[in-house]
Every structure is written in structure tokens, then in C-alpha cells.
Design a protein around this motif. Structure first.
Motif, mmCIF file in Angstrom:
data_model
loop_
_atom_site.group_PDB
_atom_site.id
_atom_site.type_symbol
_atom_site.label_atom_id
_atom_site.label_comp_id
_atom_site.label_asym_id
_atom_site.label_seq_id
_atom_site.Cartn_x
_atom_site.Cartn_y
_atom_site.Cartn_z
ATOM 1 N N UNK A 132 0.839 -1.197 0.000
ATOM 2 C CA UNK A 132 0.000 0.000 0.000
ATOM 3 C C UNK A 132 0.874 1.248 0.000
ATOM 4 N N UNK A 133 1.900 1.246 0.845
ATOM 5 C CA UNK A 133 2.793 2.405 0.924
ATOM 6 C C UNK A 133 3.971 2.196 -0.020
ATOM 7 N N UNK A 134 3.977 2.927 -1.096
ATOM 8 C CA UNK A 134 4.981 2.722 -2.131
ATOM 9 C C UNK A 134 6.381 3.135 -1.704
ATOM 10 N N UNK A 135 6.513 3.927 -0.658
ATOM 11 C CA UNK A 135 7.837 4.343 -0.231
ATOM 12 C C UNK A 135 8.497 3.313 0.694
ATOM 13 N N UNK A 136 7.798 2.262 1.096
ATOM 14 C CA UNK A 136 8.373 1.189 1.903
ATOM 15 C C UNK A 136 8.736 0.028 0.981
ATOM 16 N N UNK A 137 9.881 0.144 0.356
ATOM 17 C CA UNK A 137 10.267 -0.795 -0.690
ATOM 18 C C UNK A 137 10.841 -2.081 -0.115
ATOM 19 N N UNK A 138 11.766 -2.007 0.809
ATOM 20 C CA UNK A 138 12.462 -3.191 1.301
ATOM 21 C C UNK A 138 13.777 -3.379 0.584
ATOM 22 N N UNK A 139 14.551 -4.344 1.041
ATOM 23 C CA UNK A 139 15.878 -4.527 0.461
ATOM 24 C C UNK A 139 16.147 -5.957 0.013
ATOM 25 N N UNK A 140 15.210 -6.878 0.162
ATOM 26 C CA UNK A 140 15.428 -8.278 -0.201
ATOM 27 C C UNK A 140 15.000 -8.495 -1.649
ATOM 28 N N UNK A 141 15.887 -9.047 -2.480
ATOM 29 C CA UNK A 141 15.531 -9.305 -3.884
ATOM 30 C C UNK A 141 14.725 -10.596 -4.020
ATOM 31 N N UNK A 142 13.419 -10.545 -3.746
ATOM 32 C CA UNK A 142 12.596 -11.752 -3.710
ATOM 33 C C UNK A 142 12.535 -12.445 -5.058
ATOM 34 N N UNK A 143 12.528 -11.698 -6.135
ATOM 35 C CA UNK A 143 12.439 -12.312 -7.459
ATOM 36 C C UNK A 143 13.671 -13.155 -7.751
ATOM 37 N N UNK A 144 14.830 -12.616 -7.484
ATOM 38 C CA UNK A 144 16.068 -13.365 -7.704
ATOM 39 C C UNK A 144 16.180 -14.591 -6.814
ATOM 40 N N UNK A 145 15.743 -14.440 -5.572
ATOM 41 C CA UNK A 145 15.773 -15.586 -4.668
ATOM 42 C C UNK A 145 14.818 -16.684 -5.120
ATOM 43 N N UNK A 146 13.651 -16.305 -5.623
ATOM 44 C CA UNK A 146 12.699 -17.319 -6.079
ATOM 45 C C UNK A 146 13.208 -18.031 -7.333
ATOM 46 N N UNK A 147 13.849 -17.307 -8.231
ATOM 47 C CA UNK A 147 14.422 -17.939 -9.422
ATOM 48 C C UNK A 147 15.549 -18.889 -9.030
ATOM 49 N N UNK A 148 16.393 -18.481 -8.101
ATOM 50 C CA UNK A 148 17.471 -19.343 -7.624
ATOM 51 C C UNK A 148 16.913 -20.605 -6.966
ATOM 52 N N UNK A 149 15.867 -20.457 -6.144
ATOM 53 C CA UNK A 149 15.277 -21.609 -5.467
ATOM 54 C C UNK A 149 14.600 -22.549 -6.463
ATOM 55 N N UNK A 150 13.973 -21.995 -7.502
ATOM 56 C CA UNK A 150 13.367 -22.848 -8.524
ATOM 57 C C UNK A 150 14.426 -23.635 -9.284
#
Length: 71
Positions: free
Chosen positions: A39-57
Motif C-alpha cells: 500500500x505504501x509505495x515508499x516502503x520498498x524493502x531490500x530483499x531481492x525476492x524475485x532473484x531468490x525465487x528464481x534461484x530456489x526454482x
């Protein structure tokens, strides 16, 4: 029983790794989906979830192939 486990450990090890990495991949995909729908676009985070999911797949695929090949 320990003889059977020692003989088949290679198959079970790769199967367990495949199962755990598939579960991790599902969790990473859900976390990435949650980040994309924030909801709050300024709270981005720092974990690259997309890269981690591709690596796990990829790890799931490799471990599953090795489990099938070992068993």
C-alpha cells in the motif's frame, strides 16, 4: 535399517533438498507478491525476492533431477 539408509542416502538427500527448496521458492514468490501489492509505495524493502525465487526454482529443478537419477 542403517544399511538401507546408507545405501539410499543419496536419493533421499536430493529429494529432501528438492522439497525444501520448493517450499522456499513458494515462500519467496508469496513475499514478492506481497511486496508488489504494498500500500505504501515508499516502503520498498531490500530483499531481492524475485532473484531468490528464481534461484530456489533452479535448485529445485537440479535437485529433483539428481534425486530421480540417484533413485
Amino acid at each position: 535399517m542403517f544399511d538401507w539408509l546408507a545405501e539410499n542416502w543419496n536419493f533421499h538427500m536430493w529429494a529432501v533438498i528438492a522439497l525444501l527448496s520448493a517450499m522456499a521458492s513458494a515462500a519467496f514468490i508469496l513475499a514478492d507478491r506481497r511486496r508488489q501489492r504494498r500500500v505504501r509505495l515508499d516502503h520498498v524493502g531490500f530483499v531481492p525476492w524475485t532473484g531468490l525465487s528464481v534461484f530456489a526454482m533452479g535448485l529445485t529443478l537440479i535437485a529433483a533431477v539428481l534425486a530421480v537419477r540417484a533413485g
